[in-house]
Structure formats: C-alpha cells, structure tokens
Write a protein that holds these residues in place. Structure first.
Motif, PDB file in Angstrom:
ATOM      1  N   SER A  66      -3.092  12.690   1.454  1.00 18.09           N
ATOM      2  CA  SER A  66      -1.937  12.983   0.587  1.00 18.09           C
ATOM      3  C   SER A  66      -0.655  12.367   1.139  1.00 18.09           C
ATOM      4  CB  SER A  66      -1.762  14.495   0.419  1.00 18.09           C
ATOM      5  OG  SER A  66      -1.616  15.140   1.670  1.00 18.09           O
ATOM      6  N   GLY A  67      -0.523  12.340   2.463  1.00 15.92           N
ATOM      7  CA  GLY A  67       0.696  11.806   3.071  1.00 15.92           C
ATOM      8  C   GLY A  67       0.886  10.318   2.861  1.00 15.92           C
ATOM      9  N   LEU A  68      -0.192   9.573   2.762  1.00 14.91           N
ATOM     10  CA  LEU A  68      -0.111   8.122   2.542  1.00 14.91           C
ATOM     11  C   LEU A  68       0.257   7.769   1.108  1.00 14.91           C
ATOM     12  CD1 LEU A  68      -3.294   6.957   4.500  1.00 14.91           C
ATOM     13  CD2 LEU A  68      -0.958   6.192   4.977  1.00 14.91           C
ATOM     14  N   ALA A  69       0.102   8.727   0.194  1.00 18.88           N
ATOM     15  CA  ALA A  69       0.229   8.446  -1.243  1.00 18.88           C
ATOM     16  C   ALA A  69       1.566   8.904  -1.821  1.00 18.88           C
ATOM     17  CB  ALA A  69      -0.909   9.127  -1.991  1.00 18.88           C
ATOM     18  N   LYS A  70       1.902   8.317  -2.953  1.00 14.76           N
ATOM     19  CA  LYS A  70       3.058   8.778  -3.719  1.00 14.76           C
ATOM     20  C   LYS A  70       2.741  10.075  -4.462  1.00 14.76           C
ATOM     21  CE  LYS A  70       6.219   5.486  -3.226  1.00 14.76           C
ATOM     22  NZ  LYS A  70       7.567   5.779  -2.701  1.00 14.76           N
ATOM     23  N   ALA A  71       1.462  10.228  -4.813  1.00 13.79           N
ATOM     24  CA  ALA A  71       1.030  11.404  -5.567  1.00 13.79           C
ATOM     25  C   ALA A  71      -0.466  11.560  -5.397  1.00 13.79           C
ATOM     26  CB  ALA A  71       1.392  11.258  -7.043  1.00 13.79           C
ATOM     27  N   VAL A  72      -0.970  12.713  -5.813  1.00 14.82           N
ATOM     28  CA  VAL A  72      -2.402  12.992  -5.721  1.00 14.82           C
ATOM     29  C   VAL A  72      -2.936  13.357  -7.108  1.00 14.82           C
ATOM     30  CG1 VAL A  72      -4.155  14.565  -4.794  1.00 14.82           C
ATOM     31  CG2 VAL A  72      -2.306  13.752  -3.316  1.00 14.82           C
ATOM     32  N   ASP A  74       0.818  -1.219   0.000  1.00 15.22           N
ATOM     33  CA  ASP A  74       0.000   0.000   0.000  1.00 15.22           C
ATOM     34  C   ASP A  74       0.850   1.265   0.000  1.00 15.22           C
ATOM     35  OD1 ASP A  74      -2.390  -1.450   0.025  1.00 15.22           O
ATOM     36  OD2 ASP A  74      -2.373  -1.609   2.214  1.00 15.22           O
ATOM     37  N   GLU A  75       2.157   1.101   0.182  1.00 11.59           N
ATOM     38  CA  GLU A  75       3.048   2.262   0.092  1.00 11.59           C
ATOM     39  C   GLU A  75       3.115   2.781  -1.340  1.00 11.59           C
ATOM     40  OE1 GLU A  75       6.799   1.236   1.858  1.00 11.59           O
ATOM     41  OE2 GLU A  75       5.867   0.613   3.741  1.00 11.59           O
TER      42      GLU A  75
END
Length: 362
Positions: A219-225, A110-111
């Motif tokens: 947003s912090g959990l994702a690589k991009a938005v 999930d990273e």
C-alpha cells in the motif's frame, strides 16, 4: 530522523531486526552509527533481550561483508531508507522499511502506481474483474503492485506482463525464495519487466507473521489500493487498513451479498471505501492519474465483430454468463448464440470458465 549509514542498516537487517526496532536503535542508542563493529554488538547486548545475545556472539564483521558480496553476485540491489534510489512514496509512510532488497528496477514512473489486492481463492467473477481493470490500467501506463501470491495477486502480475505493463511484486519472505514455488515463471517475468521487493534478509521463510508486514509496503508504494475480492477476515483487509492509515485512497469492487468472497469488499464500501464500477471511478479520484494519456488498446479490435457478437461481448464484460443466460439477456435463441460463442472463443475474446460460464478476456 538521522540517516543511518548503509553498513549499519545492513548489519541490523541481517541480524533479523524489524524496521521498527532498527528505527528505535537509531533513536535511542547515541552515536550507534559511529561505533566500531565490536562496540555496536556490545551496545546491542545492553539494548536487546537475552534471546538476541547468542546471535550477536555468532556474528562477525566479515559475515556482513560476505553477505554484501553475496547480494551483489546474485544481482540483488539493496535500497536504504533516506539514501539515493529508495522509493519516494515509502518515505511518506510512518513505518517505512529501513532496508529493501530488490531484483529488477524501480523507475520514477513507478511512483504512479495502483496496488491491486484480493482473495487467494478468487471466483470467476473476481478473475474477470481483475483482468479487466489491469488491462485498463495498461492503456494509461499505470504500474501495478501486488504480492505475488496465488489468486488475485498472480492475475494482476500475469495480466500486466501480457499487456507489456510494468508491475511490482512485494514478498513476505526473502527475495531468494520463490513462494509459492509454482510461481517461478511469474517471478522471473516480474523481475525482468518491473521489480520484486522484500524487506526480509535472504533465507527468510514465508511465515504467517511476515505477510501483514509485507502488506504495508504494497500500500505504501501505491497512490491507492483497489480491493477486488476479500473475505471478512483476511490479509487483504489488512492492506486496505494500512492504505487508509497511510493516507492512500481505498477502492473496492462490490460483489454478491451472499458470496463469502465479497463480504470483505462490501464491508469496506459500507465503511467508506469508494465503490468502483469502471476504471474512470479511480482515475477521477487520483489527480496524478488524470495527467496520463490512454494508449490505444492493442487487443480490442471489436470493430471487426458483428452487432450480435458485440452485444454478447459487452454482456460478458460485465458478468460471466452461461449460454442459457445469454439467450435470456439477448433474446437470441440457443442455435444462434452457440456459433457466435464459438467464434468469439476461437478469436480469443472469451473463454469457458467454472460452471460452464463464459468470461470476457478483454
């Protein structure tokens, strides 16, 4: 930063203190973590304003123990900043949540996630684009993240579940509260096929102030938005702002310059967000995504379609269109177009949407 003990973190979160304030207590009250519970309460009375004193008077250590038991009995995991199991991407951001409540499971895969956000009042165009990109992500194995709200959020989670792809929902209220209530089935689906997260203690209502705080976690959990649709002043743009400050890429879908729901996305592009027209526009920018291999698309058996049906489907993938607009684009007459539309609708390739326009379901 010193890693606080789980017991202290849970106490401060249960009290209702923000992650920012918990971090401040950790930095400014010497040896807080080593104190007895009664001494912790006494030191907090000196540190916090008078509005907190009654709450502190009412809290006993056995309440925290009972709260921890309630969480366990409810199947709610608690992830603590700096401790095992805490999401690695959040360790990179400045205002990381000190406590995260979770239902479901967070995996190391999930990273590699993309957050997709947008308007609660999305258009047929926004729905179509959201479904398209979410389905494309599922062919690569990229986890989706959104906020379990109505509109674009719900479409992201629903489409991910339909594609058997992992998805994470981040709440602006306690994890024990389903908001909006009509999303209870979606909530259950996300819990069983991904994870639901919240930094707010049980019982926290979905008040307006909570949602901008929630957005920094999305947003912090994702690589991009990826921003699908947004008005010029909206929570979606707050998420995009957090993403930029966290060093995440921000992508935006362009829209009609006269459409209110596209003013925010068009402005983002004008301000430097990356314009997206195809999934490869995202994959080529995120190196970690390029390592993933595409799966075969389960529901794109378009080789069975006639040439005319493929042309119609390709046009509808780009934009919703009425039968008359398809006549103009294809050069076919209405008597020829209508049977093809009927077949494509029966087979589940397209559906009739708002304003008698057809949209692609692929």
């Amino acid at each position: 930063m010193y890693k606080m003990k789980k017991k202290s973190l849970l106490f401060l979160n249960y009290l209702g203190l923000s992650s920012h304030m918990i971090r401040k207590i950790n930095n400014e009250i010497p040896h807080f973590d080593e104190m007895e519970f009664s001494d912790q309460k006494h030191s907090l009375k000196s540190f916090l304003s008078g509005t907190w004193h009654q709450k502190l008077n009412d809290i006993e250590e056995k309440k925290i123990i009972s709260y921890a038991y309630e969480l366990k009995e409810s199947g709610i995991d608690v992830l603590f900043y700096g401790h095992k199991g805490y999401p690695e991407p959040l360790m990179e951001i400045k205002e990381a949540p000190m406590v995260l409540y979770m239902k479901g499971e967070y995996l190391t895969t999930d990273e590699l996630a993309l957050a997709i956000v947008g308007s609660r009042k999305c258009t047929a165009y926004g729905k179509m684009v959201c479904e398209y990109f979410t389905k494309e992500l599922s062919t690569i194995g990229i986890t989706t993240i959104s906020g379990l709200a109505v509109g674009i959020d719900s479409i992201v989670h629903k489409t991910s579940l339909e594609q058997a792809q992992r998805t994470i929902g981040v709440l602006g209220n306690g994890i024990d509260i389903i908001y909006p209530k009509k999303n209870y089935k979606l909530y259950e689906g996300v819990e069983h096929s991904g994870a639901i997260m919240s930094e707010f203690p049980l019982g926290t209502k979905p008040i307006h102030y909570n949602f901008p705080l929630r957005n920094r976690i999305i947003s912090g959990l994702a690589k991009a938005v990826l921003v699908i649709e947004a008005q010029e002043k909206s929570g979606t743009l707050i998420t995009a702002g957090y993403a930029a400050s966290q060093g995440r890429d921000v992508f935006a879908i362009p829209g009609n310059i006269n459409q209110y729901s596209s003013q925010g996305t068009n402005r983002l592009i004008q301000d430097g967000a990356k314009l997206v027209m195809d999934i490869d526009d995202i994959l080529n920018e995120i190196q970690d995504f390029l390592k993933l291999k595409r799966k075969e698309k389960k529901n794109e058996e378009t080789f069975k379609l006639s040439q005319e049906e493929r042309v119609i489907l390709d046009l509808l993938r780009m934009n919703p269109m009425s039968a008359d607009e398809l006549v103009e684009k294809t050069g076919l007459d209405i008597m020829t177009i209508n049977p093809y539309l009927t077949i494509l609708e029966i087979e589940g390739y397209i559906e009739l949407s708002i304003g008698n326009r057809f949209i692609s379901k692929l």
